[in-house]
Design a protein around this motif. Structure first.
Motif, PDB file in Angstrom:
ATOM      1  N   ASP A  15       0.944  -1.209   0.124  1.00  0.00           N
ATOM      2  CA  ASP A  15      -0.122  -0.048  -0.078  1.00  0.00           C
ATOM      3  C   ASP A  15       0.734   1.187  -0.009  1.00  0.00           C
ATOM      4  O   ASP A  15       0.603   2.193  -0.613  1.00  0.00           O
ATOM      5  CB  ASP A  15      -0.834   0.116   1.310  1.00  0.00           C
ATOM      6  N   THR A  16       2.055   1.257   0.591  1.00  0.00           N
ATOM      7  CA  THR A  16       2.819   2.459   1.026  1.00  0.00           C
ATOM      8  C   THR A  16       3.544   2.708  -0.663  1.00  0.00           C
ATOM      9  O   THR A  16       3.662   3.888  -1.072  1.00  0.00           O
ATOM     10  CB  THR A  16       3.893   2.156   1.851  1.00  0.00           C
ATOM     11  N   LEU A  17       3.728   1.574  -1.235  1.00  0.00           N
ATOM     12  CA  LEU A  17       4.431   1.643  -2.671  1.00  0.00           C
ATOM     13  C   LEU A  17       3.597   2.206  -3.682  1.00  0.00           C
ATOM     14  O   LEU A  17       3.647   3.048  -4.464  1.00  0.00           O
ATOM     15  CB  LEU A  17       4.988   0.508  -3.239  1.00  0.00           C
ATOM     16  N   GLU A  18       2.151   1.592  -3.434  1.00  0.00           N
ATOM     17  CA  GLU A  18       1.317   2.152  -4.460  1.00  0.00           C
ATOM     18  C   GLU A  18       0.832   3.608  -4.295  1.00  0.00           C
ATOM     19  O   GLU A  18       0.701   4.444  -5.157  1.00  0.00           O
ATOM     20  CB  GLU A  18       0.090   1.264  -4.303  1.00  0.00           C
ATOM     21  N   ARG A  19       0.863   4.050  -2.902  1.00  0.00           N
ATOM     22  CA  ARG A  19       0.622   5.312  -2.805  1.00  0.00           C
ATOM     23  C   ARG A  19       1.662   6.416  -3.362  1.00  0.00           C
ATOM     24  O   ARG A  19       1.457   7.362  -3.834  1.00  0.00           O
ATOM     25  CB  ARG A  19       0.290   5.792  -1.090  1.00  0.00           C
ATOM     26  N   GLY A  20       2.995   6.018  -2.978  1.00  0.00           N
ATOM     27  CA  GLY A  20       4.090   6.604  -3.544  1.00  0.00           C
ATOM     28  C   GLY A  20       3.994   6.796  -5.070  1.00  0.00           C
ATOM     29  O   GLY A  20       4.318   7.860  -5.421  1.00  0.00           O
ATOM     30  N   HIS A  21       3.834   5.752  -5.492  1.00  0.00           N
ATOM     31  CA  HIS A  21       3.587   5.581  -7.105  1.00  0.00           C
ATOM     32  C   HIS A  21       2.430   6.732  -7.711  1.00  0.00           C
ATOM     33  O   HIS A  21       2.701   7.437  -8.698  1.00  0.00           O
ATOM     34  CB  HIS A  21       3.428   4.496  -7.726  1.00  0.00           C
ATOM     35  N   SER A  23       1.325   9.286  -6.227  1.00  0.00           N
ATOM     36  CA  SER A  23       1.718  10.564  -5.828  1.00  0.00           C
ATOM     37  C   SER A  23       2.890  11.017  -6.972  1.00  0.00           C
ATOM     38  O   SER A  23       2.831  12.317  -7.449  1.00  0.00           O
ATOM     39  CB  SER A  23       2.400  10.730  -4.376  1.00  0.00           C
ATOM     40  N   LEU A  24       3.510  10.253  -7.083  1.00  0.00           N
ATOM     41  CA  LEU A  24       4.593  10.574  -8.251  1.00  0.00           C
ATOM     42  C   LEU A  24       4.062  10.736  -9.732  1.00  0.00           C
ATOM     43  O   LEU A  24       4.263  11.756 -10.305  1.00  0.00           O
ATOM     44  CB  LEU A  24       5.836   9.538  -8.419  1.00  0.00           C
ATOM     45  N   LYS A  27       2.234  14.151  -9.786  1.00  0.00           N
ATOM     46  CA  LYS A  27       3.405  15.236  -9.950  1.00  0.00           C
ATOM     47  C   LYS A  27       4.020  15.298 -11.318  1.00  0.00           C
ATOM     48  O   LYS A  27       4.024  16.542 -11.863  1.00  0.00           O
ATOM     49  CB  LYS A  27       4.545  14.825  -8.891  1.00  0.00           C
ATOM     50  N   SER A  45      -2.707   4.391 -10.978  1.00  0.00           N
ATOM     51  CA  SER A  45      -1.165   3.949 -10.874  1.00  0.00           C
ATOM     52  C   SER A  45      -1.459   2.578 -10.258  1.00  0.00           C
ATOM     53  O   SER A  45      -2.111   2.072  -9.331  1.00  0.00           O
ATOM     54  CB  SER A  45      -0.495   4.816  -9.551  1.00  0.00           C
ATOM     55  N   CYS A  47       0.825  -1.360  -9.507  1.00  0.00           N
ATOM     56  CA  CYS A  47       2.044  -2.070  -9.187  1.00  0.00           C
ATOM     57  C   CYS A  47       1.931  -3.384  -9.771  1.00  0.00           C
ATOM     58  O   CYS A  47       0.965  -3.803 -10.057  1.00  0.00           O
ATOM     59  CB  CYS A  47       2.281  -2.179  -7.700  1.00  0.00           C
TER      60      CYS A  47
END
Length: 100
Positions: A15-21, A23-24, A27, A45, A47
């Protein structure tokens, strides 16, 4: 049917990786959305394998556009595995656009 592989590790890490992707992605898209405000953009996004995700998510597409780098190889146009998968596994028309 093709499906992408779910991350088999810690669900919280996934979930952390998915949220980071996600967000990127926001941006990166922001300047283009400001430049072309009339173009509808749906941010998604995922994964997993890019080729498998693209094939899975394009089932209802009218057109799929993929890019390929311009290479100065000896023979022919060189495409990567994602574009190759798109051409062979997507049922919608696929446009391959070269970029540098």
């Amino acid at each position: 049917p093709t499906s992408f592989y779910r991350f088999t590790g810690d669900a919280e890490l996934y979930d952390t990786l998915e949220r980071g992707h996600a967000s990127l992605l926001s941006k990166v898209l922001r300047p283009w959305q400001q430049k072309f405000p009339d173009v509808e953009v749906i941010e998604a996004s995922r994964c997993g394998s890019a080729a498998q995700v693209l094939v899975n998510d394009s089932r209802d597409a009218s057109l799929v556009v993929v890019g390929r780098h311009i290479r100065t190889g000896a023979f022919g146009a060189h495409i990567g595995h994602v574009t190759h998968s798109a051409l062979h596994h997507i049922t919608a028309p696929v446009a391959v656009v070269a970029h540098s």
